[in-house]
Design a protein around this motif. Structure first.
Motif: not given
Lengths: 367, 367
Positions: B160-162, B90, A162-164, B86
């Motif tokens: 930001x990445x997840x 999540x 997932x990216x923001x 973050x």
């Protein structure tokens, strides 16, 4: 609202592949995925943009990367729903109203149909390009400042990201490196959008237009010339060239299909040649060394006889094709549109000139 | 439970940089970040592993990538908290009990202190390596099959990445490409773990050990030889070499500091030479062409006079150093440990031999 049945899907896959300008994936693969989803779940509801509410909320789904690779790692079919649901959960909205395609293309017009069928969600008659483009920021929503993120990305193995990002070029950068690492092709959901945003910034009626194009191309009652005339009229297009592919140089690099092809003219174009440059999508067409069409305008290759769209991954030596050019959606012809997806962005040293102007400068043979 | 004050932090930064075996970041930068966080928020509570409950839940925070780059893009200081929060959000746990370091290192031992100070959370006296290693799957939790994901990653710009991956090598692959794209260095939170998992699979008392090492090294009352003797006794270590750096070959590649250095012996090691290979961390030490220590055992460079740790990014021609070797934590000496971080994994064609065996084969000069 109307239902999309199997026949509609066959037509849309063809028409969307035409508008995909060489990219957006192979229409046969796309069609098979959508048909199988509809067979299992029943026809999909298509809503026009006028029928949605401003506060409705939509999530697109698409394939990212080199279309040639997708052919080799055919998705199981549940990844589209997975990436869509992952983003939906991350956003935390109670209800996602529906889905729609990010771009026109043989595969990318079909993926949202699979999602709509599997989740029993409406499909909206719009997209974010009105054609296909290779990079994530080349979307009409981006031109209006709408964020591509949060976005979700997945591969056929089950990895999820997932990216923001701080802007949509960073979405492209991070999603592109992930796509390359995932094997040059991935599945993505991005540009989550409200009904109001779709109304203002989407390209409307594109699925219906794709279907009409597909209907003309697949007609059994007309010959090639008749179909071509009707097609050009519908899309305000020009036949730029007819010829034989004599050379294709291409590589899969950075998650793209990059290359160029040379065509040798036949019939009215005898003794002439054409060169087409592509990055997934066809970007520049030169006739006898003179540019006759350039991105963001559409350069579409179709089979000489059947008029079926020819994607960049299926280019073959000796194949006879017609090169058709058509004007891009007006949103792409603004300063921001040309800056985002015009010839300079792709490294070509040309100022953008609309196809209507270019065809006046060279002799365009009429059919 | 005890409080970590400014003096403790100075000592921990030094001792953790020693255990960082050349990687884990510059202790001066790490120290400054932690001191500034404590100055603002008050001392941090350190809990031993015995004091936590099985169902407690912890999230580590660390820097990823080439330590040399971190020096150039010094984080604002709020990114650690951002990436931690973050991931917490999540995961959706109502309460995160505390934090702890992923690895020993001048910066990576300090980042959790910054997070603990800013969020008023307890710090746990453990880590996931007992040293530093360059890749995300080189963690004792991984050896016990604990997932590195969900993980969060961010850069100094605000992207930001997840990730949720199918295994921890895929975590490394996807996080590494994102790190490279983010500019060769990033901030990460990963290996979210329960108290029970920490008790079973963590390396315990590592912060206290770091502090003791730092205390010896920074002592003003002993000379270099006395301090060295005490240090070697504490860590069951060996002085493998003393010499002058005469050559360093290095490059920043794939988000790592890669290279090797040559040392020319002095005093007892006159007319001998040593070569040390590194990938962020020192991996192999050869004396006169014979291997005297190899990963996962620790190869630590310290200043010849002050015994202050020397990180790979600060290697300089002419610098006089001592090379100290010490046995890795027993978890690294299992088959899985050696497969994960032994010489073969890094491309060296040696079977792992414990340092205690290796030093018997060559003449180890005692101080």
């Amino acid at each position: 609202m109307r239902y999309l049945d199997k026949d509609a899907i066959e037509r849309i896959a063809i028409g969307a592949a035409f508008l995909g300008t060489g990219g957006g994936g192979d229409p046969y693969i796309g069609k098979m995925m959508a048909l199988s989803a509809i067979e299992k779940n029943g026809p999909v509801r298509l809503y026009s943009v006028d029928e949605i509410e401003d506060e409705d909320f939509f999530i697109p789904a698409a394939m990212m990367g080199a279309p040639s690779v997708l052919v080799e790692k055919f998705p199981r079919g549940d990844e589209f729903v997975k990436v869509f649901q992952k983003l939906a959960k991350y956003i935390g909205k109670e209800k996602i109203t529906g889905t729609y395609p990010m771009e026109a293309g043989g595969v990318n017009s079909m993926i949202p149909i699979v999602v709509a069928a599997q989740l029993d969600l409406p499909l909206i008659d719009c997209d974010g390009m009105g054609r296909a483009f290779p990079e994530l920021q080349m979307v009409t929503f981006n031109l209006d400042g709408i964020s591509a993120t949060p976005m979700a990305i997945t591969d056929e193995k089950g990895n999820i990201g997932i990216f923001e990002t701080i802007d949509n070029k960073w979405t492209e950068r991070l999603a592109r490196t992930a796509t390359v690492e995932m094997g040059a092709s991935s599945l993505v959901s991005l540009y989550p959008t409200t009904g109001a945003q779709i109304k203002k910034s989407g390209v409307h009626h594109i699925i219906t237009l794709s279907e009409k194009i597909g209907e003309i191309i697949s007609s059994k009652e007309q010959n090639a010339k008749e179909k071509l005339q009707e097609l050009l009229k519908l899309v305000s297009g020009y036949q730029l060239f007819q010829g034989k592919i004599v050379d294709v140089i291409r590589e899969t690099k950075g998650g793209f299909n990059l290359g160029k092809m040379n065509l040798e003219g036949i019939e009215e174009n005898k003794d002439e040649n054409m060169k087409v440059h592509f990055q997934n999508e066809n970007l520049i067409a030169e006739k006898d060394g003179q540019v006759v069409a350039m991105t963001p305008d559409l350069i579409c290759l179709v089979d000489y006889e059947t008029l079926l769209p020819v994607t960049t991954e299926s280019l073959k030596y000796g194949k006879r094709v017609r090169v058709i050019g058509l004007p891009a959606h007006e949103k792409w012809r603004t300063d921001k549109g040309i800056e985002t997806a015009g010839p300079n962005y792709f490294g070509y040293d040309y100022d953008y000139v609309p196809i209507e102007e270019l065809v006046k400068k060279v002799v365009v043979k009429h059919v």
